[in-house]
Design a protein around this motif. Structure first.
Motif, PDB file in Angstrom:
ATOM      1  N   MET A 183      12.121 -26.957  51.384  1.00 53.15           N
ATOM      2  CA  MET A 183      12.500 -28.384  51.201  1.00 53.15           C
ATOM      3  C   MET A 183      13.902 -28.462  50.509  1.00 53.15           C
ATOM      4  SD  MET A 183      10.252 -31.746  49.786  1.00 53.15           S
ATOM      5  CE  MET A 183       8.751 -31.319  50.721  1.00 53.15           C
ATOM      6  N   ALA A 184      14.762 -28.913  51.276  1.00 54.45           N
ATOM      7  CA  ALA A 184      16.009 -29.208  51.004  1.00 54.45           C
ATOM      8  C   ALA A 184      16.270 -30.626  50.397  1.00 54.45           C
ATOM      9  CB  ALA A 184      17.201 -28.979  51.841  1.00 54.45           C
ATOM     10  N   LEU A 185      16.241 -30.777  49.122  1.00 53.60           N
ATOM     11  CA  LEU A 185      16.307 -32.254  48.345  1.00 53.60           C
ATOM     12  C   LEU A 185      17.813 -32.440  48.201  1.00 53.60           C
ATOM     13  CD1 LEU A 185      15.074 -34.501  46.726  1.00 53.60           C
ATOM     14  CD2 LEU A 185      15.138 -33.157  44.697  1.00 53.60           C
ATOM     15  N   SER A 186      18.044 -33.539  48.734  1.00 55.02           N
ATOM     16  CA  SER A 186      19.503 -33.944  48.656  1.00 55.02           C
ATOM     17  C   SER A 186      19.737 -35.059  47.926  1.00 55.02           C
ATOM     18  CB  SER A 186      19.937 -34.027  49.953  1.00 55.02           C
ATOM     19  OG  SER A 186      21.151 -34.659  50.276  1.00 55.02           O
ATOM     20  N   VAL A 187      20.536 -35.121  46.672  1.00 54.66           N
ATOM     21  CA  VAL A 187      20.785 -36.430  45.843  1.00 54.66           C
ATOM     22  C   VAL A 187      22.279 -36.577  46.053  1.00 54.66           C
ATOM     23  CG1 VAL A 187      20.772 -36.718  43.557  1.00 54.66           C
ATOM     24  CG2 VAL A 187      18.937 -35.309  44.213  1.00 54.66           C
ATOM     25  N   GLY A 188      22.355 -38.026  46.166  1.00 58.66           N
ATOM     26  CA  GLY A 188      23.678 -38.549  46.458  1.00 58.66           C
ATOM     27  C   GLY A 188      24.110 -39.027  45.334  1.00 58.66           C
ATOM     28  N   ILE A 189      25.358 -38.604  44.682  1.00 56.00           N
ATOM     29  CA  ILE A 189      25.966 -39.003  43.276  1.00 56.00           C
ATOM     30  C   ILE A 189      26.861 -40.202  43.753  1.00 56.00           C
ATOM     31  CG2 ILE A 189      27.424 -38.519  41.449  1.00 56.00           C
ATOM     32  CD1 ILE A 189      26.878 -35.553  42.149  1.00 56.00           C
ATOM     33  N   VAL A 190      26.549 -41.591  43.379  1.00 56.43           N
ATOM     34  CA  VAL A 190      27.258 -42.810  43.682  1.00 56.43           C
ATOM     35  C   VAL A 190      27.719 -43.494  42.363  1.00 56.43           C
ATOM     36  CG1 VAL A 190      25.794 -43.229  45.659  1.00 56.43           C
ATOM     37  CG2 VAL A 190      25.440 -44.184  43.498  1.00 56.43           C
ATOM     38  N   GLY A 191      28.615 -44.630  42.433  1.00 57.67           N
ATOM     39  CA  GLY A 191      29.297 -45.105  41.494  1.00 57.67           C
ATOM     40  C   GLY A 191      30.716 -45.500  41.972  1.00 57.67           C
ATOM     41  N   LEU A 192      31.103 -46.431  40.881  1.00 56.25           N
ATOM     42  CA  LEU A 192      32.415 -46.896  41.283  1.00 56.25           C
ATOM     43  C   LEU A 192      33.465 -45.802  41.034  1.00 56.25           C
ATOM     44  CD1 LEU A 192      32.460 -50.138  39.113  1.00 56.25           C
ATOM     45  CD2 LEU A 192      32.396 -50.153  41.636  1.00 56.25           C
ATOM     46  N   PRO A 193      34.680 -46.007  41.548  1.00 57.18           N
ATOM     47  CA  PRO A 193      35.789 -44.842  41.437  1.00 57.18           C
ATOM     48  C   PRO A 193      35.985 -44.833  39.961  1.00 57.18           C
ATOM     49  CG  PRO A 193      36.438 -46.595  43.016  1.00 57.18           C
ATOM     50  CD  PRO A 193      35.285 -47.365  42.207  1.00 57.18           C
ATOM     51  N   ASN A 194      36.541 -43.499  39.342  1.00 53.75           N
ATOM     52  CA  ASN A 194      37.014 -43.266  38.091  1.00 53.75           C
ATOM     53  C   ASN A 194      35.658 -43.250  37.054  1.00 53.75           C
ATOM     54  OD1 ASN A 194      39.406 -42.594  38.966  1.00 53.75           O
ATOM     55  ND2 ASN A 194      40.180 -44.440  38.994  1.00 53.75           N
ATOM     56  N   GLU A 196      36.023 -37.240  52.083  1.00 55.78           N
ATOM     57  CA  GLU A 196      34.847 -36.818  52.705  1.00 55.78           C
ATOM     58  C   GLU A 196      33.778 -36.274  51.648  1.00 55.78           C
ATOM     59  OE1 GLU A 196      33.895 -36.709  55.769  1.00 55.78           O
ATOM     60  OE2 GLU A 196      36.077 -37.471  56.093  1.00 55.78           O
ATOM     61  N   PRO A 197      32.687 -36.472  51.835  1.00 56.91           N
ATOM     62  CA  PRO A 197      31.531 -35.995  50.940  1.00 56.91           C
ATOM     63  C   PRO A 197      31.699 -34.603  50.604  1.00 56.91           C
ATOM     64  CG  PRO A 197      30.319 -36.534  53.010  1.00 56.91           C
ATOM     65  CD  PRO A 197      31.949 -36.943  53.015  1.00 56.91           C
ATOM     66  N   ASN A 198      31.481 -34.008  49.351  1.00 61.80           N
ATOM     67  CA  ASN A 198      31.623 -32.828  48.952  1.00 61.80           C
ATOM     68  C   ASN A 198      30.099 -32.397  48.769  1.00 61.80           C
ATOM     69  OD1 ASN A 198      34.498 -31.821  48.548  1.00 61.80           O
ATOM     70  ND2 ASN A 198      34.070 -33.797  47.324  1.00 61.80           N
ATOM     71  N   VAL A 199      29.646 -31.333  49.261  1.00 62.22           N
ATOM     72  CA  VAL A 199      28.161 -30.778  48.883  1.00 62.22           C
ATOM     73  C   VAL A 199      27.893 -29.426  48.411  1.00 62.22           C
ATOM     74  CG1 VAL A 199      26.009 -30.190  50.131  1.00 62.22           C
ATOM     75  CG2 VAL A 199      27.670 -31.884  51.331  1.00 62.22           C
ATOM     76  N   GLY A 200      27.177 -29.567  47.180  1.00 56.33           N
ATOM     77  CA  GLY A 200      26.994 -28.297  46.423  1.00 56.33           C
ATOM     78  C   GLY A 200      25.617 -28.244  46.198  1.00 56.33           C
ATOM     79  N   ILE A 201      25.112 -26.604  46.534  1.00 58.96           N
ATOM     80  CA  ILE A 201      23.765 -26.325  46.168  1.00 58.96           C
ATOM     81  C   ILE A 201      23.552 -25.744  44.908  1.00 58.96           C
ATOM     82  CG2 ILE A 201      21.842 -24.949  47.276  1.00 58.96           C
ATOM     83  CD1 ILE A 201      22.899 -26.999  49.235  1.00 58.96           C
ATOM     84  N   VAL A 202      22.722 -26.182  43.985  1.00 57.77           N
ATOM     85  CA  VAL A 202      22.649 -26.012  42.617  1.00 57.77           C
ATOM     86  C   VAL A 202      21.278 -25.704  42.458  1.00 57.77           C
ATOM     87  CG1 VAL A 202      22.953 -27.134  40.319  1.00 57.77           C
ATOM     88  CG2 VAL A 202      24.471 -28.012  42.289  1.00 57.77           C
ATOM     89  N   THR A 204      16.198 -24.949  44.611  1.00 60.38           N
ATOM     90  CA  THR A 204      17.667 -25.438  44.567  1.00 60.38           C
ATOM     91  C   THR A 204      17.710 -27.268  44.887  1.00 60.38           C
ATOM     92  OG1 THR A 204      18.138 -24.932  46.679  1.00 60.38           O
ATOM     93  CG2 THR A 204      18.640 -23.330  45.270  1.00 60.38           C
ATOM     94  N   VAL A 205      18.625 -27.786  44.497  1.00 61.00           N
ATOM     95  CA  VAL A 205      18.960 -29.145  44.947  1.00 61.00           C
ATOM     96  C   VAL A 205      20.325 -29.078  45.244  1.00 61.00           C
ATOM     97  CG1 VAL A 205      19.110 -31.431  43.929  1.00 61.00           C
ATOM     98  CG2 VAL A 205      17.439 -30.099  42.991  1.00 61.00           C
ATOM     99  N   GLU A 206      20.370 -30.017  46.711  1.00 62.77           N
ATOM    100  CA  GLU A 206      21.780 -30.309  47.206  1.00 62.77           C
ATOM    101  C   GLU A 206      22.105 -31.302  46.551  1.00 62.77           C
ATOM    102  OE1 GLU A 206      22.695 -29.875  51.449  1.00 62.77           O
ATOM    103  OE2 GLU A 206      22.538 -31.996  51.260  1.00 62.77           O
ATOM    104  N   PHE A 207      23.453 -31.412  45.975  1.00 61.85           N
ATOM    105  CA  PHE A 207      24.137 -32.743  45.285  1.00 61.85           C
ATOM    106  C   PHE A 207      25.399 -33.336  46.447  1.00 61.85           C
ATOM    107  CE2 PHE A 207      21.799 -31.370  41.633  1.00 61.85           C
ATOM    108  CZ  PHE A 207      21.707 -32.837  41.048  1.00 61.85           C
ATOM    109  N   VAL A 208      25.383 -34.326  46.492  1.00 61.96           N
ATOM    110  CA  VAL A 208      26.460 -34.678  47.440  1.00 61.96           C
ATOM    111  C   VAL A 208      27.181 -35.525  46.765  1.00 61.96           C
ATOM    112  CG1 VAL A 208      26.856 -36.064  49.771  1.00 61.96           C
ATOM    113  CG2 VAL A 208      24.674 -34.695  49.363  1.00 61.96           C
TER     114      VAL A 208
END
Length: 368
Positions: free
Chosen positions: A1-12, A38-44, A67-71
């Motif tokens: 199961m590939a869990l994908s977590v999106g990292i969001v927030g304001l710029p900077n 473009e969104p960067n993806v890393g498998i951690v 692993t967790v996939e961070f976007v």
């Protein structure tokens, strides 16, 4: 199961710095808005001392951690729901993730620009969550319009869709997340909500990015405390890190990291808490297979029965499931060998109704 977590927030606010520390794939981190297009993806890998202990005792030829996939999703701004700052593309990226980590700036630094020229973490949270709610509101209203048209033909499903989308519209119009709506046990309503793929229905947790001299204060830091109060009010976890320190730690040789952590007053990298929190957001657990060829961590939903867990390895294992030989990881490590675990009466032979525990070490018997 590939869990994908999106990292969001304001710029900077430190999203890409956090991503750089999380992943060996380096995203560009620069002091201006929209440096991540473009969104960067890393498998951690998920830090897990149980896995490490099994590897040490078994000494396999190969290891495969969970692993967790961070976007890393580019900074959102006010108006993103209407396309401001490439908002539509970025919000589409979030929609594809399973969970959201909202990075919030909780430090003063005149050398790091803020898109609104002020440091106010609660205002930042409101900006982002308003944009997510507005995007969902647009989705819900389009579905409501369609349901009203199609219900004229007498469709029972479309009549339920009207009921569901009107309730969601009311919530979102008040700036509240769609996760507050409960479709109950009605399967049709559950399916209608699922098909909408609403962003504000996804599990969320907060990461407060602070400066090094704020770390010792933790939740007591005034800016962090404000975010903690908000996170508690919505039942969301909060992790406090210094993204700059985390990035520095990851640039060090592994043997030098312990001394650096000690000098910073940390027991482990804050990233570990971020990764584990992301992993647990969807109520996931880990079971292990452990042999001389390989020790591997397998990710399953809590409550999964033995055949379903076997199916994670191969569909044939589930289809032809006979039984599972089960021991707890702690017994496997403390007793040293499988033979010793069996001799101590600590190995169970389990059938199709066995509910897998977090930390089980399993061998499956099957026949197809």
């Amino acid at each position: 199961m590939a869990l994908s977590v999106g990292i969001v927030g304001l710029p900077n606010v430190g999203k890409s710095t956090l991503f750089n520390a999380l992943s060996s794939k380096q995203a560009e981190a620069a002091n201006y808005a929209f440096c991540t297009i473009e969104p960067n993806v890393g498998i951690v890998p998920v830090p897990d001392p149980r896995f490490d202990a099994l590897v040490k005792i078994v000494q396999p030829e190969k290891t495969v951690p969970a692993t967790v996939e961070f976007v890393d999703i580019a900074g959102l701004v006010r108006g993103a729901s209407k396309g401001e700052g490439k908002g539509n593309a970025f919000l589409a990226n979030i929609r594809e993730c399973d969970a959201i980590v909202h990075v919030v700036r909780a430090f003063e630094d005149e050398n790091v620009l803020h898109v609104d020229n002020r440091v106010d973490p609660l205002a930042d949270i409101e900006t982002i969550e308003t944009e997510l709610a507005l995007k969902d509101l647009d989705t819900v209203q389009k579905r409501l319009d369609r349901a009203r048209r199609q219900s004229k033909g007498g469709s029972a499903i479309e009549k339920k869709a009207i009921e569901v989308t009107e309730a969601l519209e009311k919530l979102l119009d008040q700036g509240k997340p769609s996760r507050l709506y409960d479709p109950g046990d009605d399967e049709d309503k559950q399916n209608i909500v699922r098909d909408l793929a609403l962003i504000t229905r996804k599990p969320i947790f907060y990461v407060c990015n602070v400066k090094e001299d704020q770390l010792a204060a933790g939740d007591a830091d005034p800016l962090v405390a404000r975010v903690k109060t908000h996170a508690d009010s919505v039942g969301a976890p909060l992790v406090v890190i210094c993204a700059k320190i985390e990035a520095e730690i990851m640039q060090l040789a592994p043997e030098d990291r312990a001394d650096f952590l000690a000098s910073a007053g940390l027991e482990e990298p804050g990233l570990n808490a971020v990764i584990r929190t992301g992993y647990r957001m969807l109520d996931l657990i880990t079971y292990f297979t452990a042999g001389k060829q390989e020790v591997r961590a397998w990710t399953i939903k809590r409550g999964t029965k033995a055949p379903g867990a076997a199916g994670k390895i191969h569909s044939d294992f589930e289809r032809g499931f006979i039984r599972a030989e089960v021991m707890f990881w702690e017994d496997r490590v403390s007793l040293g060998t499988e033979a010793a675990v069996k001799a101590a009466g600590k190995m169970g032979i389990e059938g199709k109704e066995y509910v897998v525990r977090d930390g089980d070490v399993m061998h499956f018997r099957f026949n197809v």
